[in-house]
Design a protein around this motif. Sequence first.
Motif, mmCIF file in Angstrom:
data_model
loop_
_atom_site.group_PDB
_atom_site.id
_atom_site.type_symbol
_atom_site.label_atom_id
_atom_site.label_comp_id
_atom_site.label_asym_id
_atom_site.label_seq_id
_atom_site.Cartn_x
_atom_site.Cartn_y
_atom_site.Cartn_z
ATOM 1 N N GLN A 1 32.602 60.782 38.920
ATOM 2 C CA GLN A 1 32.695 61.796 39.955
ATOM 3 C C GLN A 1 33.047 61.188 41.315
ATOM 4 O OE1 GLN A 1 30.088 61.001 38.179
ATOM 5 N NE2 GLN A 1 28.164 60.997 39.333
ATOM 6 N N ALA A 2 32.880 59.881 41.478
ATOM 7 C CA ALA A 2 33.224 59.211 42.744
ATOM 8 C C ALA A 2 34.553 58.469 42.634
ATOM 9 C CB ALA A 2 32.110 58.237 43.132
ATOM 10 N N ARG A 3 35.399 58.879 41.675
ATOM 11 C CA ARG A 3 36.615 58.113 41.397
ATOM 12 C C ARG A 3 37.575 58.090 42.593
ATOM 13 N NH1 ARG A 3 36.850 63.058 39.376
ATOM 14 N NH2 ARG A 3 38.748 64.313 39.658
ATOM 15 N N ALA A 4 37.686 59.194 43.351
ATOM 16 C CA ALA A 4 38.630 59.229 44.472
ATOM 17 C C ALA A 4 38.231 58.201 45.530
ATOM 18 C CB ALA A 4 38.689 60.632 45.073
ATOM 19 N N TYR A 5 36.956 58.184 45.905
ATOM 20 C CA TYR A 5 36.474 57.238 46.912
ATOM 21 C C TYR A 5 36.618 55.799 46.426
ATOM 22 C CZ TYR A 5 33.055 54.796 49.851
ATOM 23 O OH TYR A 5 32.436 53.900 50.680
ATOM 24 N N VAL A 6 36.220 55.541 45.183
ATOM 25 C CA VAL A 6 36.248 54.170 44.669
ATOM 26 C C VAL A 6 37.686 53.679 44.477
ATOM 27 C CG1 VAL A 6 35.574 52.710 42.722
ATOM 28 C CG2 VAL A 6 33.993 54.442 43.580
ATOM 29 N N SER A 7 38.566 54.544 43.972
ATOM 30 C CA SER A 7 39.936 54.105 43.698
ATOM 31 C C SER A 7 40.693 53.795 44.985
ATOM 32 C CB SER A 7 40.673 55.172 42.890
ATOM 33 O OG SER A 7 40.719 56.400 43.586
ATOM 34 N N VAL A 8 40.450 54.545 46.060
ATOM 35 C CA VAL A 8 41.108 54.246 47.337
ATOM 36 C C VAL A 8 40.664 52.882 47.859
ATOM 37 C CG1 VAL A 8 41.254 54.929 49.759
ATOM 38 C CG2 VAL A 8 41.533 56.637 47.973
ATOM 39 N N HIS A 9 39.374 52.594 47.767
ATOM 40 C CA HIS A 9 38.887 51.284 48.212
ATOM 41 C C HIS A 9 39.419 50.168 47.321
ATOM 42 C CE1 HIS A 9 36.195 53.659 50.711
ATOM 43 N NE2 HIS A 9 35.833 52.560 51.325
ATOM 44 N N ALA A 10 39.535 50.426 46.013
ATOM 45 C CA ALA A 10 40.110 49.412 45.123
ATOM 46 C C ALA A 10 41.574 49.152 45.471
ATOM 47 C CB ALA A 10 39.977 49.865 43.669
ATOM 48 N N LEU A 11 42.299 50.200 45.843
ATOM 49 C CA LEU A 11 43.695 50.032 46.243
ATOM 50 C C LEU A 11 43.800 49.180 47.497
ATOM 51 C CD1 LEU A 11 46.708 50.792 46.018
ATOM 52 C CD2 LEU A 11 46.201 52.815 47.373
ATOM 53 N N LEU A 12 42.958 49.465 48.498
ATOM 54 C CA LEU A 12 42.991 48.687 49.737
ATOM 55 C C LEU A 12 42.631 47.221 49.480
ATOM 56 C CD1 LEU A 12 41.304 51.233 52.198
ATOM 57 C CD2 LEU A 12 43.731 50.711 51.934
ATOM 58 N N LEU A 13 41.639 46.985 48.636
ATOM 59 C CA LEU A 13 41.271 45.606 48.306
ATOM 60 C C LEU A 13 42.404 44.890 47.577
ATOM 61 C CD1 LEU A 13 37.564 46.048 47.145
ATOM 62 C CD2 LEU A 13 38.346 44.831 49.183
ATOM 63 N N SER A 14 43.096 45.597 46.687
ATOM 64 C CA SER A 14 44.194 44.976 45.942
ATOM 65 C C SER A 14 45.320 44.571 46.875
ATOM 66 C CB SER A 14 44.710 45.947 44.873
ATOM 67 O OG SER A 14 43.692 46.307 43.974
ATOM 68 N N VAL A 15 45.692 45.454 47.817
ATOM 69 C CA VAL A 15 46.746 45.118 48.771
ATOM 70 C C VAL A 15 46.291 43.984 49.686
ATOM 71 C CG1 VAL A 15 48.172 46.014 50.653
ATOM 72 C CG2 VAL A 15 47.724 47.426 48.648
ATOM 73 N N LEU A 16 45.025 44.024 50.117
ATOM 74 C CA LEU A 16 44.496 42.970 50.986
ATOM 75 C C LEU A 16 44.509 41.611 50.303
ATOM 76 C CD1 LEU A 16 43.056 42.159 53.645
ATOM 77 C CD2 LEU A 16 40.893 42.742 52.518
ATOM 78 N N SER A 17 44.388 41.596 48.981
ATOM 79 C CA SER A 17 44.344 40.318 48.272
ATOM 80 C C SER A 17 45.625 39.507 48.449
ATOM 81 C CB SER A 17 44.084 40.558 46.778
ATOM 82 O OG SER A 17 45.197 41.198 46.170
ATOM 83 N N PHE A 18 46.759 40.169 48.737
ATOM 84 C CA PHE A 18 48.014 39.428 48.895
ATOM 85 C C PHE A 18 47.982 38.532 50.118
ATOM 86 C CE2 PHE A 18 52.351 38.963 50.526
ATOM 87 C CZ PHE A 18 52.963 38.408 49.418
ATOM 88 N N VAL A 19 47.391 39.014 51.217
ATOM 89 C CA VAL A 19 47.382 38.237 52.453
ATOM 90 C C VAL A 19 46.111 37.413 52.607
ATOM 91 C CG1 VAL A 19 48.898 39.842 53.646
ATOM 92 C CG2 VAL A 19 46.452 40.206 53.754
ATOM 93 N N ALA A 20 45.032 37.763 51.878
ATOM 94 C CA ALA A 20 43.753 37.078 52.066
ATOM 95 C C ALA A 20 43.459 36.059 50.979
ATOM 96 C CB ALA A 20 42.609 38.105 52.128
ATOM 97 N N THR A 21 44.126 36.139 49.829
ATOM 98 C CA THR A 21 43.849 35.218 48.737
ATOM 99 C C THR A 21 45.133 34.481 48.362
ATOM 100 O OG1 THR A 21 44.340 36.770 46.954
ATOM 101 C CG2 THR A 21 42.155 36.900 47.919
ATOM 102 N N ASN A 22 45.134 33.899 47.195
ATOM 103 C CA ASN A 22 46.294 33.138 46.725
ATOM 104 C C ASN A 22 47.413 34.068 46.270
ATOM 105 O OD1 ASN A 22 45.182 30.190 46.663
ATOM 106 N ND2 ASN A 22 43.597 31.452 45.739
ATOM 107 N N LEU A 23 48.034 34.746 47.249
ATOM 108 C CA LEU A 23 49.133 35.679 46.990
ATOM 109 C C LEU A 23 48.738 36.741 45.967
ATOM 110 C CD1 LEU A 23 52.159 33.207 46.857
ATOM 111 C CD2 LEU A 23 51.333 34.529 48.809
ATOM 112 N N GLY A 24 47.515 37.266 46.136
ATOM 113 C CA GLY A 24 47.060 38.300 45.210
ATOM 114 C C GLY A 24 46.918 37.794 43.796
ATOM 115 N N GLY A 25 46.400 36.561 43.632
ATOM 116 C CA GLY A 25 46.332 35.993 42.284
ATOM 117 C C GLY A 25 47.713 35.792 41.713
#
Length: 327
Positions: free
Chosen positions: A91-115
């Motif tokens: 039931q919280a999929r909309a909130y969780v999926s948006v945050h997962a999307l932001l974390l995934s995009v952030l991983s490109f600049v904050a980690t080893n090129l997003g894995g």
Amino acid sequence: MLLGPRGPVGPGGGWLERRLPLPGPRRRLRAWRRTRPFWGGLLVILGGTELLLVPLSPLTVLVSLGLGGIAAIGIGAALIAAGLFLWLLPQARAYVSVHALLLSVLSFVATNLGGFLLGMLLGIAGSALAFGWTPLPDPEAEDEGPYVPSLDGSGPRTLAAALPVVLLISLVAGAGAPEARAAGAKAAAPAAPMAARTPPTVTTSLFAPQGFTFAGVTHVPTADGPLKVLVLRMRAATLTDYRLRTRDGHDEYGLAARTLDLRGDVTLYLTKFSGCIEGLLCVTFSPDGLPAPPVIPPFVFMTRVSAEQALVTSDVIETDGLRLDAS
């Protein structure tokens, strides 16, 4: 009862369904899976696991451990937790999926090129699937709530298809923003000093910048007319085994230093820039060729660098073991 190519097909499924083991647990698993964004959560968990394992792998040459490795561990763990929330709290999929999307995009600049792009892409795809997942209530069990098993599976996938498109448009628009900023800065900045007719060649075994950004393409004046160059800006940079070769008429001059440190407002004007990112991926950038990315992760370093340097400006320049050669 219907007849199939392998025999009768009843309410329990087809011929393959009856031949597979554990029909009861499989039926319960299928019913549970259809009441939540299962595949979206699975892709998010796989993306987080990939981000988490890269800095923990024994291949330390391939990754940057430092801040990039710490960020990869944190973002990877957060994505795994997001995938579990998608499974356990649909039931919280909309909130969780948006945050997962932001974390995934952030991983490109904050980690080893997003894995190395794999973890980032898995996270983006999983969050898009989870955001677009819509349950269909069972008409015979309306009183049990909205999250009940449905043999028809999930609802429309319009949002799942639209979210990656919106993300792609945002990334394209963001890629054009640095060029617009560079154009505005060019109009407001004072005239650049005169550059040499033939840009000197700079080589270094290790180029380690801080706050490295691509500021666009511009022209610098020379005695033979304007010269098209890449503009790279950074807060600081360290060059190891620095070598510079330049020509003045028929004479050749050279500068060499064990290290060269640039600090402050550092700007490089280059007609060519080549090297190996993280010592692995060798690329060549030029004003008319492959453009540099608008945002470069802070942990990136380059080896075996060779550049044609038209101009360089820096608030502070420090060298160790500087010497001048003439021939």
